[in-house]
Design a protein around this motif. Structure first.
Motif, PDB file in Angstrom:
ATOM      1  N   MET B   1       0.905  -1.183  -0.002  1.00  0.00           N
ATOM      2  CA  MET B   1      -0.004  -0.173   0.014  1.00  0.00           C
ATOM      3  C   MET B   1       0.721   1.406  -0.137  1.00  0.00           C
ATOM      4  O   MET B   1       1.890   1.376   0.582  1.00  0.00           O
ATOM      5  CB  MET B   1      -0.853   0.013   1.168  1.00  0.00           C
ATOM      6  N   SER B   2       0.566   2.292  -0.776  1.00  0.00           N
ATOM      7  CA  SER B   2       1.432   3.287  -0.899  1.00  0.00           C
ATOM      8  C   SER B   2       1.353   4.245   0.412  1.00  0.00           C
ATOM      9  O   SER B   2       0.355   4.042   1.116  1.00  0.00           O
ATOM     10  CB  SER B   2       0.933   4.350  -1.853  1.00  0.00           C
ATOM     11  N   VAL B 161      -9.397   1.819  -6.266  1.00  0.00           N
ATOM     12  CA  VAL B 161      -9.335   0.699  -5.434  1.00  0.00           C
ATOM     13  C   VAL B 161      -8.063   0.883  -4.484  1.00  0.00           C
ATOM     14  O   VAL B 161      -7.187   1.132  -4.924  1.00  0.00           O
ATOM     15  CB  VAL B 161      -9.142  -0.534  -6.341  1.00  0.00           C
ATOM     16  N   ASP B 164      -8.023  -4.801  -2.400  1.00  0.00           N
ATOM     17  CA  ASP B 164      -8.571  -5.801  -3.040  1.00  0.00           C
ATOM     18  C   ASP B 164      -7.807  -6.943  -3.112  1.00  0.00           C
ATOM     19  O   ASP B 164      -7.034  -7.456  -4.103  1.00  0.00           O
ATOM     20  CB  ASP B 164      -8.738  -5.198  -4.535  1.00  0.00           C
ATOM     21  N   ILE B 165      -8.092  -7.816  -2.130  1.00  0.00           N
ATOM     22  CA  ILE B 165      -7.495  -9.132  -1.604  1.00  0.00           C
ATOM     23  C   ILE B 165      -8.405 -10.308  -1.367  1.00  0.00           C
ATOM     24  O   ILE B 165      -9.558  -9.929  -0.621  1.00  0.00           O
ATOM     25  CB  ILE B 165      -6.347  -8.923  -0.603  1.00  0.00           C
ATOM     26  N   GLU B 254       9.454  -4.894   7.522  1.00  0.00           N
ATOM     27  CA  GLU B 254      10.382  -5.983   6.930  1.00  0.00           C
ATOM     28  C   GLU B 254      11.155  -6.913   8.079  1.00  0.00           C
ATOM     29  O   GLU B 254      11.414  -7.798   7.972  1.00  0.00           O
ATOM     30  CB  GLU B 254      11.443  -5.368   5.970  1.00  0.00           C
ATOM     31  N   LYS B 444       1.739  -6.996   5.820  1.00  0.00           N
ATOM     32  CA  LYS B 444       2.469  -7.373   4.624  1.00  0.00           C
ATOM     33  C   LYS B 444       1.774  -8.820   4.185  1.00  0.00           C
ATOM     34  O   LYS B 444       1.593  -9.086   3.020  1.00  0.00           O
ATOM     35  CB  LYS B 444       4.006  -7.917   4.788  1.00  0.00           C
ATOM     36  N   PHE B 445       1.789  -9.682   5.242  1.00  0.00           N
ATOM     37  CA  PHE B 445       1.349 -11.143   4.916  1.00  0.00           C
ATOM     38  C   PHE B 445      -0.221 -11.048   4.579  1.00  0.00           C
ATOM     39  O   PHE B 445      -0.687 -11.915   3.668  1.00  0.00           O
ATOM     40  CB  PHE B 445       1.654 -12.004   5.803  1.00  0.00           C
ATOM     41  N   GLN B 447      -1.684  -9.024   2.880  1.00  0.00           N
ATOM     42  CA  GLN B 447      -1.810  -8.612   1.460  1.00  0.00           C
ATOM     43  C   GLN B 447      -1.637  -9.613   0.424  1.00  0.00           C
ATOM     44  O   GLN B 447      -2.332  -9.562  -0.580  1.00  0.00           O
ATOM     45  CB  GLN B 447      -0.531  -7.730   0.926  1.00  0.00           C
TER      46      GLN B 447
END
Lengths: 471, 471
Positions: B1-2, B161, B164-165, B254, B444-445, B447
């Motif tokens: 995501m930005s 959007v 969207d996952i 990270e 992150k996961f 996503q």
């Protein structure tokens, strides 16, 4: 993957030769390994198989219930031209282990490569990862020896894990099969068996330009390598316009023509839109498939058949055995069409449904199809971009070799692997299940399992940063 | 995501009240919505169901073959105490759509929330996303009206959007069910139906502190939001030590106590080590499950039962219908134990096998279990950390509410959702299937689909950056 690991892999990929097994010695060594061993393979009737047989529902199984079985599958999908069919499928619920042991020599990472016999291999021996084992293998269900180097992967003394990811196998032949792809770097001294040698990634890239030398298992593990360095400029060993564009492509992890969020949304849309209904069914009940003493084949003679073989080998954990195999009846074609956008190479990725896919669609090469079935067919039956790829001119082709599928299950199956650089003829108006991605973005998705299929990974693993005439 | 999207979501989460539907007006509005509609629910014998019935193998299906079915499942696993069992399972192959339409008012993102009746809901009405639809729903298999706002998600005029996952649902009850979780931001003017209102994320976070108000579908969509801003410092609206530590936790994407590569390797190891064999079987053949006219229940009376009900509602696409539902017989407990490491909050994540999991294990809360079955049982039958969580003192508890499971399938099922901050009593020597992760790493996961289970997502969605007395 950390930048230092990316750097380590890149240095290895740019080391086009190595001191431990220079390529001008490799050929002799490889030839020697072929001659050192005695192999024999014969097709046999199903009834002559030992410990394998048809169960009451006609599925082909090992008496132990382990290894794998060949069963029937009924498939329904709204993807592609053919919406319903039945086919045999390999069922292997156990996750296999494909591992490279690696080590730095003079600072350059080398991979311990095995000259390995698999019954289905063209030329019997190909280059394999250090370890290829199923859990049955190393639990020694077959009562044989434990696979060499297994302990390095189980104990991991003085070593670190560089790669450790589950990856899918051929969705057209396996039902939801996965392998654990693992690369371990050790600082210990390693005893090198006579069928093993140390090669750099660059040496492997050169050998990948030869037909049927580097096996599928090695290619999939190598495909998990990342070359992302962060902000640094391209090393001077990266040569040529294609090499430069490729190097940039590996550095772009988040946003090429599309952001990763846009790619995830596109992929979500594909999974939402496409159905894949599969039902396991008795192999004996498959419509249009016939069983003779020697094979199970489609009434049309197309696609593939199931056969049995007897193998003798003096360098495997077991000296002789029988097993069923799958034999392709048609040639296959796997193509990535690539194109530079703003100096960064992009790959035209296809969302493809295959019956054995873990999750409906995976990211596949631009073209992945059997070509035999199209040769005499009307051209409008060809999948998108196949005709374009087959008509590519020499100056568009960046990679073109025949690569083998896994010789433990597939009998002498090879597919043409092509990288084609797009010219002005390419229609940039894409069908909805295609998208442009950078190599770095593909590597990001490879990190999370079951996004990128084995054919796409294999092609990615073959790309080199140097001009072909250096290779 | 930005980063700009992360900022947008964070600003909305920090907006603890909104002008469009201030919370002091919300209660009246919510009460009004409950009174505006007439609902009726009664348990009925299976034989009285309309268009639903038992097929020859005893599976419970709709005549159309759509919607969902209740079938039998035989489960074998080497995870946990119980290695083999049979149970009913809900099979719903279609991917559902759970969507929030969102829009900025005075720069703050608001979500269009629906006061939605579901037959299984405690108090009948809960807050839901703008859209909850299966494909059968919007293909109008039930011949009813098309769901409101559907076109916004299909056409997407002047909208972008944000999320969207695909996400999984309860693996203990559904066989590999997934939903598409989607958030769309529009710049168009939106007509607000009488059962809908605009709320900020911060308002939703306050309502999440009440029992059974925000439904499971809303929680799962909200869980896909990221609050990562890149390098910026915490906004001043982030308050308290817990709020600060949580905010930092969302920024660490990270590398917390472990890198993402280490987490992937750990997760690969869990999938490699644990088996999950499931076979669909006829519901009528399940061992230990008995069918009466009114329910299908386990011989011990534990776990859950399958029942039938008749629903009348004046504000749904169809005015009256019958359907099977699942009724829990035991209370559930979902707990994240959290702990600061170097000022960054970490979550103790469990790799958990559930029979309906898409891929063997998912990342689950530290504790996720039925507590009823343990109340009279020896304490050594409790799963790891359950006793620790149940003995947590008030000053350790950061969140404690009862939350409902999906009211379209589950009859008045609620689970206690707890966030417990670890004290010195916590044993830091973890069992191999547990690992510490930051909120940013979990996002992150999230996503990538099928990593983080619905219970873990739901807990994550409930966390707030402000001190509880502000909420």
């Amino acid at each position: 993957m950390s930048k230092s690991t990316g750097h380590l892999f890149l240095q290895s990929a740019l080391a086009l030769d190595g001191d431990l097994m220079p390529l001008d010695r490799f050929d002799d060594w490889f030839q020697e390994r072929k001659q050192a061993h005695r192999f024999q393979l014969e097709e046999i009737p199903f009834a002559k198989m030992d410990k394998w047989g048809f169960d009451p529902s006609g599925n082909l199984r090992h008496d132990s219930g382990r290894f794998y079985s060949i069963e029937g599958l009924r498939v329904g999908t709204n993807w592609g031209r053919i919406r319903e069919w039945e086919q045999p499928i390999i069922v292997q619920p156990e996750i296999g282990l494909l591992g490279f042991l690696s080590k730095r020599f003079d600072g350059i990472l080398h991979f311990l490569v095995q000259a390995k016999m698999e019954p289905g291999n063209l030329h019997m021996i190909q280059l394999a990862p250090t370890l290829q084992a199923t859990r049955s293998n190393f639990m020694r269900v077959h009562q044989g020896r434990s696979p060499p180097y297994l302990d390095w992967f189980l104990q991991r003394r003085n070593s670190r894990v560089l790669v450790d990811i589950l990856q899918s196998e051929q969705g057209a032949r396996f039902l939801r099969k996965r392998n654990r792809n693992i690369i371990i770097e050790t600082e210990e001294s390693v005893e090198v068996g006579e069928d093993y040698c140390w090669l750099t990634a660059g040496q492997l890239l050169r050998l990948l330009r030869r037909d049927n030398v580097v096996n599928m298992d090695a290619r999939t593990v190598l495909s998990c390598i990342s070359y992302a360095l962060g902000e640094a400029g391209a090393p001077s060993a990266v040569t040529g316009q294609f090499g430069q564009a490729l190097w940039h492509s590996f550095q772009v992890l988040e946003q090429g023509q599309h952001t990763n969020e846009e790619i995830i949304s596109w992929f979500t849309e594909q999974k939402f839109f496409y159905d894949l209904d599969v039902d396991r069914m008795p192999l004996a009940d498959l419509r249009q498939w016939e069983r003779t003493d020697m094979e199970i084949r489609h009434a049309t003679g197309r696609f593939f058949s199931v056969m049995a073989c007897r193998v003798e080998a003096d360098n495997r954990e077991v000296a002789a055995w029988t097993q069923p195999m799958v034999k392709a009846h048609q040639q296959g074609l796997c193509v990535f069409i690539v194109k530079e956008f703003k100096g960064v190479l992009h790959f035209l990725v296809q969302a493809k449904v295959e019956p054995g896919n873990f999750d409906v669609v995976e990211m596949a090469p631009t073209v992945q199809c059997l070509t035999g079935s199209y040769q005499n067919a009307a051209l409008n039956l060809l999948p998108p971009f196949a005709q374009y790829a087959m008509e590519a001119t020499t100056d568009q082709i960046r990679f073109d070799t025949l690569q083998s599928e896994e010789g433990g299950r597939f009998f002498q199956e090879e597919n043409r692997n092509l990288i084609v650089e797009a010219d002005a003829r390419l229609d940039l108006d894409l069908p909805p299940n295609y998208i442009w991605m950078t190599a770095g973005q593909l590597k990001k998705f490879i990190q999370f399992n079951n996004f990128v299929n084995v054919q796409a990974r294999s092609l990615l693993a073959s790309l080199s940063f140097t001009e072909p005439d250096l290779l």
